[in-house]
Scaffold this motif. Sequence first.
Motif: not given
Length: 181
Positions: A83-88
């Motif tokens: 999960l990459d919450f910056r790039s969603r």
Amino acid sequence: MQTPFFLGPRLYFRPLEREDAPRLAAFVNHPDVRRNLLVHRPMNTAQEVAFVDTLTSSPKDVMFAIVLRDGDRMIGTSGLHDLDFRSRRATFGMLIGEPSEWRKGYGTEATRMTLEYGFGTLNLERVQLEVLEHNTAGIRAYEKAGFQREGVLRRHHYVDGAYVDTWVMGILRSEWRPAPA
């Protein structure tokens, strides 16, 4: 139902538990299941306990047990990884571990439920996956849920004595169709 987290028409998701480890070991050691995975050696219960502990404590992974609502029996796992919450964005992975439950639409339902959680709850923009080219049932489930083939990693894995291609598939939030309420 035991600790239901997310409900679908025929399935529900619940958190993975250490007690699921023997069942997970049986899933990944089954030759028909293993053929579609990247597991190349036998897995024991202790290794699966460590797997569950690692995933359930990871801030970059969300993993669910897939359970039949009728009979309350775990048949697999589904999750969002890296999960990459910056790039969603996230990478999707799913396993229906009982071949007797294949070709019943559970893979499609679990894929749609995971996308509902990813786009509807986690506010992701993109979900991607990699699938071995011979996993036609998986590919069919992913396409039914809206994934599109984006590329091919040629001769990417060695399975059953031959090199096979890996398909890269993805779905964007704008392509996702939430289930009707």
